[in-house]
Structures are given as structure tokens and as C-alpha cells.
Design an enzyme around this catalytic site. Structure first.
Site, mmCIF file in Angstrom:
data_model
loop_
_atom_site.group_PDB
_atom_site.id
_atom_site.type_symbol
_atom_site.label_atom_id
_atom_site.label_comp_id
_atom_site.label_asym_id
_atom_site.label_seq_id
_atom_site.Cartn_x
_atom_site.Cartn_y
_atom_site.Cartn_z
ATOM 1 C CD GLU A 116 -2.960 -1.244 0.264
ATOM 2 O OE1 GLU A 116 -2.937 -0.425 -0.678
ATOM 3 O OE2 GLU A 116 -3.815 -2.137 0.380
ATOM 4 C CG HIS A 139 -4.448 0.449 5.507
ATOM 5 N ND1 HIS A 139 -5.811 0.625 5.373
ATOM 6 C CD2 HIS A 139 -4.199 -0.813 5.067
ATOM 7 C CE1 HIS A 139 -6.344 -0.474 4.861
ATOM 8 N NE2 HIS A 139 -5.386 -1.367 4.669
ATOM 9 C CG HIS A 141 -7.740 -4.544 7.700
ATOM 10 N ND1 HIS A 141 -7.156 -5.730 7.289
ATOM 11 C CD2 HIS A 141 -7.332 -3.612 6.792
ATOM 12 C CE1 HIS A 141 -6.431 -5.530 6.209
ATOM 13 N NE2 HIS A 141 -6.502 -4.251 5.885
ATOM 14 C CD GLU A 169 -15.061 13.880 24.476
ATOM 15 O OE1 GLU A 169 -13.916 14.204 24.147
ATOM 16 O OE2 GLU A 169 -15.784 14.568 25.222
ATOM 17 C CG HIS A 210 -9.416 -2.862 2.507
ATOM 18 N ND1 HIS A 210 -8.706 -3.174 1.380
ATOM 19 C CD2 HIS A 210 -8.510 -2.902 3.520
ATOM 20 C CE1 HIS A 210 -7.443 -3.417 1.687
ATOM 21 N NE2 HIS A 210 -7.310 -3.246 2.995
#
Ligand code: 13P
Ligand code: ZN
Length: 271
Positions: A116, A139, A141, A169, A210
Site C-alpha cells: 500500500e 492503515h 482493518h 466526543e 476493507h
């Protein structure tokens, strides 16, 4: 020269990955983190003239030439970073022509940076234009957020509205909201470009079915952003499965914005 294994940036990076793994966000090799390092930080622990190998980037990163990054390796498990950073992560500099990563340390088993990397480096370029202090792109999941992309409309404004309603919040932590991308093929320049286009103005980009991309000025802040979005998604998944009866109203969101002096994203709540 100090030992890189004792460097604050590396220890904090590995501890963050371990924490993300512990939360169940990073199954197997899921997730990747890129951390922009200063030359001073790198020079304290590495000889910056000793390039171990060149790894082609596969896209033009000239805007970042000369910049140093700490990036997780492709196929590597977050749970293993603390015990064996040299095999699992790497430190590299972007070459002057913007075509290669000049590896200075790590990826010891012959590995390379995350698949990525386009999304990471393109996001760094976009974020640095918006905020020169930005150093981290993360990144991962997160489970509840992932689940939410299966049951909630994949519309940026509606998704942001729902998340803001799930915890008082939320609007304070991410007044810029979230951007929702449709499912796209991961690891490509195309998903990188789509992510970077959004992340300049909104630090949270959701990849439907994803995961999530978040950006911030340090590891704690970026982790905290993911954590807050994921917590809101968890509340949504729990509450919506039983049946939502109560809501934070738009008027209450406006009270929060006033109280915390927020410049919040337009188009989410009625003016
Ligand atoms: P990498 O192992 O290449 O970092 O990929 C993990 C991932 O989450 C892909 O989106
Ligand atoms: Zn992923």
C-alpha cells in the site's frame, strides 16, 4: 552512533503496531504504517550514506525526494514488530529522482515495503500540503468499522453524521468528518490517488469493505483518531442491532461545536 533498536521513533512505532494488533484490527499481515522521520532522527542511528539497496517505487514520488520514512514490510504481521523489527519494518529515503526507495535499514530478509505504499506516500504528499506537521499515515482493518461498511449507506455525509451521533466526543476529535470511498482494488496507484485526493482535507478515509486510512502529526494522535472512529462504529453496531431509540441531536452537535470552538465539516448537519 546510537543503536536504532533503542530509537524512540522505532520503539513507539512497534508499540503502536502491537497495540493495534491487540485490539484485533490487524489480523495476519493486515494494516500498514508509514512514519515520516527527520534527517536528524535518522542520522542519530544510521549512516545515511550507506544505502543497502534500491527498491523501485512504481510511481513518481519526486515531491518527497530526500525524505526519510519508517514503513512496515509487505506480508509482515504487526504482532511481530516488537520482537524483530529489522525483519518486519524498514527505513528508507526517497531518491532524488523520486523513483526509488533507498533502503538504509530493515527488510533484512530481502523483503520490501507494504503493497500500500502508493496510498501512503500519495497521502503524505497531500497531508503535508494541508499541514506541514503531518508525519504519520496509518492503515488498518478495525472490526466494527468494517462491519459498519456492510450495513450503512456508503455516503460520506451520512456516514459522518451517524458516527458523530454515536459518541459525544466524535465531532470534537474528527470535526473534518470521514470520507467514504467505494470498494476499490487495494495496493494500486488508483486507490492511492483516490485516497490522497480526499485525505488532504479530511484526515480519515474509509475504504469500504476493507478498512481505514488516518493521518496525523504523530503516532498517538493518528492512533487516537482511528480508535475514536472505531469506537463510534462499535456503538453503532451494538445499538443499531438492538434498535436505536435516542440520538445526539443536530442542535447538541452545534452546542459542542460552539463549546469547543470547532470548524466542522459543512454539509453534515443543517445550518
Ligand atoms: P501489506 O502486507 O502489503 O502491508 O498489505 C496489508 C494490507 O492491509 C493491504 O491492504
Ligand atoms: Zn488493508
Amino acid at each position: 552512533m546510537a543503536n536504532i533498536l533503542e530509537a524512540k521513533f522505532l520503539k513507539e512505532y512497534c508499540a503502536t503496531a502491537a497495540n493495534m494488533y491487540r485490539l484485533g484490527w490487524d489480523e495476519r499481515n493486515g494494516g500498514n504504517i508509514s512514519y515520516l522521520l527527520t534527517e536528524e532522527e535518522v542520522k542519530e542511528v544510521l549512516d545515511v550514506n550507506n544505502v543497502l539497496r534500491l527498491i523501485p517505487l512504481g510511481f513518481d514520488a519526486k515531491e518527497l525526494s530526500g525524505r526519510y520514512f519508517l514503513v512496515s514490510g509487505t506480508g509482515k504481521y504487526f504482532k511481530n514488530f516488537v520482537g524483530d523489527p529489522e525483519n518486519n519494518v524498514g527505513v528508507f529515503r526517497i531518491s532524488a529522482d523520486g523513483q526509488n526507495a533507498e533502503l538504509l535499514w530493515g527488510y533484512k530478509d530481502g523483503g520490501r515495503f507494504t503493497s500500500e505504499l502508493p496510498a501512503h506516500l500519495m497521502s503524505h504528499i497531500a497531508r503535508l500540503k494541508a499541514d506541514p506537521q503531518n508525519r504519520v499515515v496509518m492503515h488498518t482493518h478495525p472490526t466494527n468499522l468494517l462491519a459498519m461498511t456492510y450495513v450503512h449507506e456508503l455516503d460520506t455525509n451520512k456516514f459522518t453524521h451517524t458516527l458523530w451521533e454515536m459518541n459525544t466526543e466524535c465531532i470534537v476529535v474528527f470535526p473534518d468528518g470521514v470520507e467514504v470511498l467505494p470498494w476499490m482494488l487495494c495496493g494500486t496507484n488508483e486507490i492511492g490517488e483516490a485516497t490522497a485526493e480526499k485525505i488532504g482535507s479530511c484526515r480519515t478515509v474509509i475504504w469500504s469493505m476493507h478498512g481505514i486510512y488516518c493521518a496525523g502529526k504523530d503516532l498517538d494522535e493518528t492512533f487516537g483518531l482511528v480508535e475514536t472512529v472505531e469506537k463510534a462504529a462499535q456503538v453503532y453496531m451494538m445499538a443499531s442491532s438492538v434498535g436505536i431509540k435516542n440520538r445526539i441531536t443536530e442542535d447538541q452537535l452545534k452546542q459542542l461545536a460552539k463549546r469547543f470552538n470547532l470548524t466542522y465539516r459543512k454539509g453534515i448537519i443543517a445550518e
